[in-house]
Scaffold this active site. Sequence first.
Site, PDB file in Angstrom:
ATOM      1  N   CYS A   1       0.784  -1.151   0.123  1.00  0.00           N
ATOM      2  CA  CYS A   1      -0.116  -0.011   0.012  1.00  0.00           C
ATOM      3  C   CYS A   1       0.881   1.116   0.135  1.00  0.00           C
ATOM      4  CB  CYS A   1      -1.072  -0.045   1.217  1.00  0.00           C
ATOM      5  SG  CYS A   1      -2.141  -1.246   1.399  1.00  0.00           S
TER       6      CYS A   1
ATOM      7  N   ARG B   1       3.773  -0.202  -4.676  1.00  0.00           N
ATOM      8  CA  ARG B   1       3.627  -1.007  -3.387  1.00  0.00           C
ATOM      9  C   ARG B   1       2.532  -1.658  -3.269  1.00  0.00           C
ATOM     10  NH1 ARG B   1       6.837   1.915   0.089  1.00  0.00           N
ATOM     11  NH2 ARG B   1       5.532   1.326   1.878  1.00  0.00           N
TER      12      ARG B   1
ATOM     13  N   TRP C   1      -2.365  -2.594  -1.537  1.00  0.00           N
ATOM     14  CA  TRP C   1      -2.311  -4.168  -1.589  1.00  0.00           C
ATOM     15  C   TRP C   1      -2.897  -4.974  -0.941  1.00  0.00           C
ATOM     16  CZ3 TRP C   1       0.135  -8.094   1.318  1.00  0.00           C
ATOM     17  CH2 TRP C   1       0.525  -9.157   0.700  1.00  0.00           C
TER      18      TRP C   1
ATOM     19  N   ASN D   1      -1.558   2.598   5.560  1.00  0.00           N
ATOM     20  CA  ASN D   1      -0.787   1.578   5.185  1.00  0.00           C
ATOM     21  C   ASN D   1      -0.474   0.517   6.434  1.00  0.00           C
ATOM     22  OD1 ASN D   1       2.755   1.565   4.253  1.00  0.00           O
ATOM     23  ND2 ASN D   1       1.431  -0.157   4.080  1.00  0.00           N
ATOM     24  N   GLY D   2      -0.436  -0.753   6.379  1.00  0.00           N
ATOM     25  CA  GLY D   2       0.076  -1.316   7.448  1.00  0.00           C
ATOM     26  C   GLY D   2      -1.185  -2.447   7.928  1.00  0.00           C
TER      27      GLY D   2
ATOM     28  N   GLU E   1      18.263 -17.065  -6.634  1.00  0.00           N
ATOM     29  CA  GLU E   1      18.032 -15.793  -7.005  1.00  0.00           C
ATOM     30  C   GLU E   1      17.507 -15.745  -8.455  1.00  0.00           C
ATOM     31  OE1 GLU E   1      17.125 -13.342  -5.471  1.00  0.00           O
ATOM     32  OE2 GLU E   1      17.236 -11.638  -7.359  1.00  0.00           O
TER      33      GLU E   1
ATOM     34  N   LYS F   1      13.527 -14.792  -9.561  1.00  0.00           N
ATOM     35  CA  LYS F   1      13.315 -13.672 -10.633  1.00  0.00           C
ATOM     36  C   LYS F   1      12.431 -14.359 -11.716  1.00  0.00           C
ATOM     37  CE  LYS F   1      14.221 -11.013  -8.899  1.00  0.00           C
ATOM     38  NZ  LYS F   1      14.709 -10.419  -7.714  1.00  0.00           N
TER      39      LYS F   1
ATOM     40  N   GLU G   1       8.871 -14.985 -10.167  1.00  0.00           N
ATOM     41  CA  GLU G   1       7.859 -13.876  -9.583  1.00  0.00           C
ATOM     42  C   GLU G   1       7.602 -13.112 -10.977  1.00  0.00           C
ATOM     43  OE1 GLU G   1      11.604 -11.087  -7.834  1.00  0.00           O
ATOM     44  OE2 GLU G   1       9.467 -10.465  -7.128  1.00  0.00           O
TER      45      GLU G   1
ATOM     46  N   HIS H   1      19.106 -37.187  -5.112  1.00  0.00           N
ATOM     47  CA  HIS H   1      18.354 -37.756  -3.731  1.00  0.00           C
ATOM     48  C   HIS H   1      16.760 -37.347  -4.066  1.00  0.00           C
ATOM     49  CE1 HIS H   1      22.222 -38.322  -2.199  1.00  0.00           C
ATOM     50  NE2 HIS H   1      22.557 -36.910  -2.673  1.00  0.00           N
TER      51      HIS H   1
ATOM     52  N   LYS I   1       6.172  -4.232  -3.564  1.00  0.00           N
ATOM     53  CA  LYS I   1       7.498  -3.816  -3.529  1.00  0.00           C
ATOM     54  C   LYS I   1       7.970  -4.097  -1.919  1.00  0.00           C
ATOM     55  CE  LYS I   1      11.752  -2.551  -4.873  1.00  0.00           C
ATOM     56  NZ  LYS I   1      12.284  -3.846  -5.723  1.00  0.00           N
TER      57      LYS I   1
END
Length: 603
Positions: A2, A27, A75, A99-100, A477, A481, A484, A500, A598
């Site tokens: 947010c 965000r 978000w 936001n929160g 990584e 990438k 996502e 294994h 983000k």
Amino acid sequence: MCGIVGYIGEKNCVDVLLDGLSSLEYRGYDSAGIAVFENGEVETVKSCGRLVNLRDKLKSDGAPISKCGIGHTRWATHGKPSDANAHPHSGSKVTIVHNGIIENYVDLKNSLQEKGVKFISDTDTEVAAKLIDYYYHNDPLAAIKSALSRIRGSFAFGILFSDIPDTIYAVRKDSPLIVAEGDGESFIASDIPAVLKYTRKYYLIEENEVAVLTKRGIRFCDFDGETIEKEMQTATWDISAAEKGGYRHFMLKEIYEQPKAIKDTVSPRIIDGKIVFDGIKDGEFKGISQIHIVACGTAMHAGMVGKYAIESLARIPVNVDIASEFRYRDPIFGKNDYLIIISQSGETADTLAALRLARSRGVKTIAVVNVVGSSIARGADHVIYTWAGPEIAVASTKAYSVQLSVMYMLAARIAFENNAIDNSKYTEFCSEILKLPEAVSQTLAQQENCQRLASIYQNAHSLFFIGRGMDYAVSMEGSLKLKEISYIHSEAYAAGELKHGTISLIVEGMPVIAVATQRQLVEKTVSNIKEVKARGANVLLACREGENGVGEADELIELPDMPDIFMPSLAVIPLQLFAYYMAVLRGCDVDKPRNLAKSVTVE
Ligand code: F6R
């Protein structure tokens, strides 16, 4: 998670709010909304989906004319993305953006409902709005104080009271919020890029402080109205840093900014063959017995590389932890332990909690952070800033690269201070790391190759990344990438671990991306390549130019030669570019992948 904005000044407020929200859309982009004073009344307009929907609505229905208001890009946490759940939320006289997360919103909602308060959304934010409203009897500070005393959780609020026109109240706890001052105008925002077009001057607001923005300017006070003097900060970021600058996507721009970001992060700290971190005295790391590195996502992957670097250079044991696990597993700390926290945003809720946990146990902490003045930067004993500039694309690229650079420098400094390397090795390390930006530039020349490779693999349903040691960390990584932004399933595996269990998934044509840059492990990884090839895999290998075993691969990405310790910084470049082009070719929204945001300021 947010983004919130607020504006009061002489400009058209709706335009300024939309402008700010477009910079904050990274965000969250599940819905957007604004609430502004128009002729002394609060007008709220909101719309589900991206900001463009709100813009269209304002265009078709006519935008309010205003000089003061607040805005939000969401978000979704509580309640699905919908018009009803979009912010701003209101009580009878109070309208807020948030936001929160309000952790005890169910209890608060029940108690308000018992008093006859009605709710129209599923959000925790509406509960906060109605709680402030409940306590509001012509005294805004008293209402905010009473409501906050009952709220548990994290918040940054922008608040309007309908009977106090052209005034914005702002408070925060554990969610980011800046209060910025322009020429005859004031702003609130979750992040600096939202205001950079108008001003670089801003204030950081702390818990138990209220910012009151009016035409007369900004006043900071406590809940009893006592004025608080605050120091003004100046943003060093340039507005162009938060714009695409001719690139199709922020992600591609940020991939290309990596040589400069690494240079800015490394060069000023290499002084006379030594590594100098501002505010960290010589000998700070002497006698450390154990290091904990804690972070989330990409930052945690940088921490994994950091572990290999520190253990190999300094011979000090390092544990790497995912912050959300670390904070709840009652970690064991020793007397001479040190905690390294890594975070681009400096606001990640779990990472911040991990930092606070370590500090509460008396452990020394150092934060590796990109956003100046962020909660994590302020909460640690020491901070090492990464100078990547604003990272706007949700998928982190340049922040990872600068985090790696700091990990290498920390490894060498810790090693030197604990006599694990001598002066000449230290000096040699310092001269080698200065060559990294140039080597990264050279690696970027793989762009066309990566685009070509993406066109070969774009229809894959699943991929594997394999590597050993540092190459395994980089594989993690590369896999993140790809997942996502292109929504293709992939897994990163320690190359020796495949047999294994996971090798049963290797079938004819399965793409396997192998990373082999660590000299004493190349042969071992080449054996693993042979194993998957024997089962039909199509192997793409990233390794140094002319490396033994390249003949085993179907496709090749050649990397410049640097000492092993720096190779993750080179190997990750083609993996970022590959993920980028896969996402572009599959028509994905590269900069704003679905379901993500983000800055993860909720648990
Ligand atoms: C992935 C990504 C995330 C972040 C993670 C931590 O591309 O960006 O995995 O790395 O959410 O964020 P920070 O570094 O802001 O704490």
